[in-house]
Design a protein around this motif. Structure first.
Motif, PDB file in Angstrom:
ATOM      1  N   MET D   1       0.812  -1.349   0.098  1.00 25.60           N
ATOM      2  CA  MET D   1      -0.085   0.123   0.078  1.00 25.60           C
ATOM      3  C   MET D   1       0.881   1.242  -0.007  1.00 25.60           C
ATOM      4  O   MET D   1       1.650   1.411   0.845  1.00 25.60           O
ATOM      5  N   LYS D   2       0.623   2.092  -1.059  1.00 23.01           N
ATOM      6  CA  LYS D   2       1.431   3.347  -1.184  1.00 23.01           C
ATOM      7  C   LYS D   2       0.991   4.110   0.057  1.00 23.01           C
ATOM      8  O   LYS D   2      -0.080   4.205   0.583  1.00 23.01           O
ATOM      9  N   GLU D   3       1.982   5.122   0.474  1.00 24.68           N
ATOM     10  CA  GLU D   3       1.924   5.938   1.548  1.00 24.68           C
ATOM     11  C   GLU D   3       0.818   7.067   1.074  1.00 24.68           C
ATOM     12  O   GLU D   3       0.892   7.482   0.040  1.00 24.68           O
ATOM     13  N   GLN D   4      -0.039   7.473   1.869  1.00 23.70           N
ATOM     14  CA  GLN D   4      -0.667   8.905   1.683  1.00 23.70           C
ATOM     15  C   GLN D   4      -0.410   9.791   2.564  1.00 23.70           C
ATOM     16  O   GLN D   4      -0.233   9.734   3.863  1.00 23.70           O
ATOM     17  N   SER D 243     -17.409  11.074  10.277  1.00 26.22           N
ATOM     18  CA  SER D 243     -18.389  11.235  11.421  1.00 26.22           C
ATOM     19  C   SER D 243     -19.887  11.083  10.799  1.00 26.22           C
ATOM     20  O   SER D 243     -20.860  10.833  11.415  1.00 26.22           O
ATOM     21  N   VAL D 244     -20.145  11.385   9.644  1.00 24.69           N
ATOM     22  CA  VAL D 244     -21.370  11.268   9.062  1.00 24.69           C
ATOM     23  C   VAL D 244     -21.397  10.072   8.151  1.00 24.69           C
ATOM     24  O   VAL D 244     -22.237   9.375   7.969  1.00 24.69           O
ATOM     25  N   HIS D 245     -20.310  10.186   7.368  1.00 22.69           N
ATOM     26  CA  HIS D 245     -20.362   9.071   6.137  1.00 22.69           C
ATOM     27  C   HIS D 245     -19.210   8.327   5.901  1.00 22.69           C
ATOM     28  O   HIS D 245     -18.147   8.658   6.472  1.00 22.69           O
ATOM     29  N   CYS D 246     -19.382   7.235   5.443  1.00 19.07           N
ATOM     30  CA  CYS D 246     -18.296   6.183   5.176  1.00 19.07           C
ATOM     31  C   CYS D 246     -17.865   5.741   3.937  1.00 19.07           C
ATOM     32  O   CYS D 246     -16.905   5.935   3.159  1.00 19.07           O
ATOM     33  N   HIS D 247     -18.979   5.436   3.262  1.00 17.96           N
ATOM     34  CA  HIS D 247     -19.089   4.887   1.941  1.00 17.96           C
ATOM     35  C   HIS D 247     -18.306   5.753   0.872  1.00 17.96           C
ATOM     36  O   HIS D 247     -17.477   5.530   0.139  1.00 17.96           O
ATOM     37  N   GLU D 248     -18.669   6.916   1.108  1.00 17.43           N
ATOM     38  CA  GLU D 248     -18.219   7.824  -0.102  1.00 17.43           C
ATOM     39  C   GLU D 248     -16.724   8.433   0.164  1.00 17.43           C
ATOM     40  O   GLU D 248     -16.059   8.868  -0.709  1.00 17.43           O
ATOM     41  N   PHE D 249     -16.204   8.080   1.266  1.00 15.37           N
ATOM     42  CA  PHE D 249     -14.882   8.276   1.486  1.00 15.37           C
ATOM     43  C   PHE D 249     -14.149   6.910   0.960  1.00 15.37           C
ATOM     44  O   PHE D 249     -13.017   7.336   0.380  1.00 15.37           O
ATOM     45  N   MET D 250     -14.655   6.155   1.055  1.00 13.91           N
ATOM     46  CA  MET D 250     -14.080   5.001   0.204  1.00 13.91           C
ATOM     47  C   MET D 250     -13.790   5.029  -1.308  1.00 13.91           C
ATOM     48  O   MET D 250     -12.953   4.622  -1.881  1.00 13.91           O
ATOM     49  N   GLU D 251     -15.133   5.438  -1.820  1.00 13.95           N
ATOM     50  CA  GLU D 251     -15.304   5.607  -3.221  1.00 13.95           C
ATOM     51  C   GLU D 251     -13.990   6.484  -3.458  1.00 13.95           C
ATOM     52  O   GLU D 251     -13.663   6.428  -4.368  1.00 13.95           O
ATOM     53  N   PHE D 252     -13.908   7.907  -2.777  1.00 13.08           N
ATOM     54  CA  PHE D 252     -12.979   8.835  -3.256  1.00 13.08           C
ATOM     55  C   PHE D 252     -11.767   8.469  -3.060  1.00 13.08           C
ATOM     56  O   PHE D 252     -10.743   8.796  -4.141  1.00 13.08           O
ATOM     57  N   PHE D 253     -11.263   7.533  -2.120  1.00 11.25           N
ATOM     58  CA  PHE D 253     -10.131   7.322  -2.236  1.00 11.25           C
ATOM     59  C   PHE D 253      -9.683   6.257  -3.534  1.00 11.25           C
ATOM     60  O   PHE D 253      -8.572   6.401  -3.793  1.00 11.25           O
ATOM     61  N   TYR D 254     -10.612   5.239  -3.387  1.00  6.55           N
ATOM     62  CA  TYR D 254     -10.610   4.579  -4.848  1.00  6.55           C
ATOM     63  C   TYR D 254     -10.357   5.476  -6.243  1.00  6.55           C
ATOM     64  O   TYR D 254      -9.266   5.090  -7.125  1.00  6.55           O
ATOM     65  N   VAL D 297     -10.137  -4.554  -0.580  1.00  2.61           N
ATOM     66  CA  VAL D 297     -10.755  -5.051  -2.083  1.00  2.61           C
ATOM     67  C   VAL D 297      -9.978  -4.588  -3.052  1.00  2.61           C
ATOM     68  O   VAL D 297      -9.585  -3.534  -3.391  1.00  2.61           O
ATOM     69  N   ASP D 298      -9.662  -5.749  -4.014  1.00  2.00           N
ATOM     70  CA  ASP D 298      -8.739  -5.368  -5.079  1.00  2.00           C
ATOM     71  C   ASP D 298      -9.284  -4.344  -6.084  1.00  2.00           C
ATOM     72  O   ASP D 298     -10.441  -4.492  -6.179  1.00  2.00           O
ATOM     73  N   ALA D 303     -13.216  -2.534  -9.882  1.00  2.00           N
ATOM     74  CA  ALA D 303     -13.678  -2.116 -11.573  1.00  2.00           C
ATOM     75  C   ALA D 303     -14.693  -3.030 -11.978  1.00  2.00           C
ATOM     76  O   ALA D 303     -15.463  -2.429 -12.895  1.00  2.00           O
ATOM     77  N   GLU D 304     -14.800  -4.111 -11.604  1.00  2.00           N
ATOM     78  CA  GLU D 304     -15.630  -5.176 -12.243  1.00  2.00           C
ATOM     79  C   GLU D 304     -17.063  -4.826 -11.845  1.00  2.00           C
ATOM     80  O   GLU D 304     -17.781  -4.727 -12.515  1.00  2.00           O
ATOM     81  N   VAL D 305     -17.276  -4.356 -10.474  1.00  2.00           N
ATOM     82  CA  VAL D 305     -18.415  -3.878  -9.924  1.00  2.00           C
ATOM     83  C   VAL D 305     -18.899  -2.764 -10.812  1.00  2.00           C
ATOM     84  O   VAL D 305     -19.856  -2.938 -10.931  1.00  2.00           O
TER      85      VAL D 305
END
Lengths: 326, 326, 326, 326
Positions: D1-4, D243-254, D297-298, D303-305
């Motif tokens: 994992m690359k460092e952020q 503190s409010v959202h989770c999924h959108e941060f994960m999508e953002f990182f992706y 998740v890979d 990308a397939e999803v």
């Protein structure tokens, strides 16, 4: 005072459904709809959606146009009323669906020609996404750009207008705001591609509609057509023009005039519980009332207020326009 | 036409800050503020916030009131400008803070009496929460109810009005909407407790302000006072009255009249970038303009439109009120 | 860990329409719908809407219930899918329509009894208004209160639950928020009348759903039933549970537990473009996942965090619940 | 994992004000602020706002940077904390103010150089309008474009990033959305001009932040810097990340990963009632937690999803990321 030409979407004078109620009123025949439009004094044009049903009645539509004397202002491709478009049209993941979207668009352009208009309306309501992690944003937009470019190249004598809307029926649209739409049109890179501004869509996207007109002027003179209605800012309520707001319509008219817009204004509303014709007639009355008010103060005087950039001066101007200045 | 009495919050004719800029204009002395209010012809009253600074100047305030002839309409307890209230006042987790809130409320009630008004305004902006999982909702509201009940019992000759607002400065307020506020007042269960409706707060909470007036009439005749301003529906922009909306102000006036409201209307706005006095004067002009328009159609005729419950009839009425019916 | 019972609205596993597209998927027979519900492991109940079609199939419904072993949790009166309700049901201006609403409500109460449930659901989507100056707010609400009171008196052995929603299909509903609904229930003044909380409706009304549970506890222990789904806060998107938010669901479960709610949780969503059964199954998975997470920290520890009323402590708790605390 | 690499705005670890309360906590010295930042393990950088006070302390800032070892990621021009900018900076009606904005921008670019960063942040919060009929939209934007172009030309070795925000402190900003900002950058037409995306600003503008990253990639690879925080979607609440959202941060990182973003992520929040350092530390914890989840998740599987474009598949993926898939 220059004349402003008004049109209406044919279906607006009929009955509506929503997700709960399949019909708030009786169905109307195509002939009835045309006659109802023709009966509204301020209107001289009509906009049409190329639904499968209507495309079966081309001869009838032609006849209705001739009999009523209404000018066909634009035909909108129908990429939103059938199940097959549920994951999009020009941007659908299925290449077959994308091909059908292009094919349909071309067919509608030909129909435009037959009915004497050069403007294809593309409102791509199903081209978007609902869920987080549901879409490949870049791929979708690339497909959308390619497909529309193909339409532009098919008939360089016709204009193709993209109508933006932040959301609904998807929770997020691809052609969403004045900004992303201008970028998309620039990427399509064809002279005959531009933007259709729906006043209510701009409002629900938290745009100031007059500013959106200015933006489209400034970044390429892209405005091709205008739809109009009113709402409570949160949703595309598609209500009678002027029934919620006044000042913003007047400012909108000022900027249309100032940027040299000389096209039509098409009423586009959903009179769920009202008589469709009466609701459209109301909008037509409001449009003329608010347009006249917007022209009641000299354009130079308005420009001078804008130069001051003062909230109090703006308020005074609005009171004068509404007719209440002492 | 019955006279409507207008007031303004003293600070409104001064300068404002926001979270970025500590001051958009120069400070004004208390005397200057009173004089600026007195210079606006439509205003005959003033509302005051009992900030620590101002409570040090009681003699001066008394003098200013006498010199200007302005009537003191209400004093608002200040439970929001000091760091100590940051987790609430009457509902704060710290019992010491809750006690201070009650003590302050009582002191302001006494000051009200000295200045000739019987109305204490409670806007409890810090009583709420920001984060999910941050608060014990039931406990907070119980403390709030107890504390306000103590105020009501302290001076049964005075009235205590709760001003609701959905949010800001917290992301969620306890005294949030017309409904939760009426419930809270019912739970306080004192004759001298009621509701203060801020028009802009109702709007940003997605209420129709006229309906909120009706609700307060229907569920206990609870309306004690009215604050007024305008906004774009998403936030408490505290703008000049009438600068965004017209129809809803007219409907609001109609329902105030119909429910027999005979109190004051107090302008409450934040003229960040405008001259405060000019912005208030504008609001006063708009108020009279829109109130006159609302009264320009006979109340029976309006009642008849409401009985029809038809969107088109409503639109026609609004055009008539605005002055555009043919 | 106590078991939580889950149900689903029968139509949720079928196909949906919206105002543009009359059907995003194929129709399903009543038997198919029951079988699809029964095939989702976490579900043991079903909620039904008493549409005219389904009321013609009472014997079939009875048979499906027996064959699938699903418990009927509640039946919702259908006062929103037919044209006749377009200006409301219990609050309609036409006395004949109001009488029909009461008659229909009684018939559904009897059907509830036949199907072994004591809970009538009233979601009064058409009882509201769209336009400013369109409605007599006081009269409408009086009619609504009277009509529902008549239902309560008709069968004191049955419970009548009012489900609130800020808007849609009207731009404004009468039974709109947790506050106005509790007031309305208090005015109906019958032991067997209460409130149904739809999580998504609370969210779109800018309520914190957990706080709404607390309010209903505090002002009369009014909560009778819970509907669940997710949305982007602006609209009743009726999406898969947990697909947008996580923390608020966990807080919601905590407050249901703490206030002693022991009823059902019914999934209520519109899977426009998804397979209905799969979308409901997803919600069921999320519900159990998020409920387990909400119970993974001891209730006393959570109560202690709430007592602190500190945003940082709340954030730490949420990280712990999500599973990320170091 | 690359460092952020993570940074924080210096002021974030101090105290905040809002329009009601001039200070929710005690003031901190510049040295204290630097030390508090340095004490948070995940952070290796700091962003600075070039307020008049801080520009008087250049030597001290230099010293603090050296002592703490924090990297200066960017300096933001301060065109929003002083009264003189109240009608805008680069777009102000007064030519003298516009000249001062350019001059200030140049001075900050030079300071950037001294502190070892090549990135100037421009958040033009005062460049917009509040009232309808208050502004000449085209003229304002022209001035804004000219002024920023002059900055770009002044130091072609430095980068100039425009941070957009729909509104606040004005009711409408000029640099408002991802779309209008990309158009503006294109019009500025300089290689060293790009866009700064504030996650919370994107959210309050009803953008999906991950899609905004994709748009900036697709229309010119314009993303220069990222600010991060959380909110309830309606307003720039500037809360703790996650503190409010989770999924959108994960999508953002992706999408940051997928589009090859290799810059910093800077925490930018307003901890009104929290200890600033603790609130920032919480955000840092959440950032690493959610980023790790997004990478759990890979990328090919994600990308397939996305290729499937199915809401149910998206939901399943999110459950897997959150850690709940069976």
């Amino acid at each position: 005072m220059k004349e402003q030409k008004y049109s209406v979407f044919l279906m607006n004078v009929g009955s509506c459904a929503d997700r709960y109620c399949p019909g708030y009123g009786r169905p109307f025949s195509t002939q009835e709809l045309f006659e109802r439009c023709a009966g509204i004094p301020q209107l001289s044009g009509v906009d049409i959606v190329a639904t499968p049903d209507l495309m079966q009645e081309k001869a009838l539509v032609q006849q209705c146009v001739q009999e009523t004397g209404l000018e066909v202002v634009s035909i909108a491709a129908d990429t939103f009323t059938e199940e097959k478009w549920r994951q999009g049209s020009f941007s659908a993941p299925d290449p077959e669906v994308r091909a059908q979207a292009v094919e349909h668009g071309k067919a509608v352009m030909d129909w435009c020609d037959e009915l004497g208009t050069d403007l294809l309306t593309l409102w791509l309501g199903q081209d978007g996404f609902d869920y987080i992690f549901q879409a490949d944003y870049i791929q979708m937009r690339e497909w959308l750009i390619e497909g529309i470019r193909e339409l532009c190249d098919y008939r360089p004598d016709m204009r193709v207008g993209l109508e933006y809307k932040l959301k609904e029926p998807r929770t997020h649209s691809l052609v969403s705001t004045v900004g992303t739409t201008a970028l998309t049109v620039q990427a399509i890179a064809r002279e005959n591609c531009g933007v259709i501004l729906d006043y209510g869509h701009a409002l629900l996207g938290q745009e100031n509609p007059a500013e959106s007109v200015a933006i489209l002027k400034q970044f390429g003179d892209l405005l091709m057509h205008v739809h109009i209605n009113d709402n409570f800012r949160y949703w595309d309520d598609d209500m009678i023009v002027g029934s919620v707001h006044c000042h913003e319509f007047m400012e909108f008219f000022y900027w249309l005039e100032r940027t040299g817009y000389d096209g039509w204004i098409t009423i586009d509303q959903f009179p769920y519980r009202e008589d469709g014709r009466d609701a459209v007639a109301e909008s037509a009355e409001w449009l003329e009332l608010l347009r006249q008010k917007s022209l009641s103060v000299d354009a130079d005087e308005i420009a001078e207020v804008l130069r001051q950039k003062d909230g109090v001066a703006a308020s005074r101007l609005m009171r004068k326009l509404i007719g209440g200045t002492r």
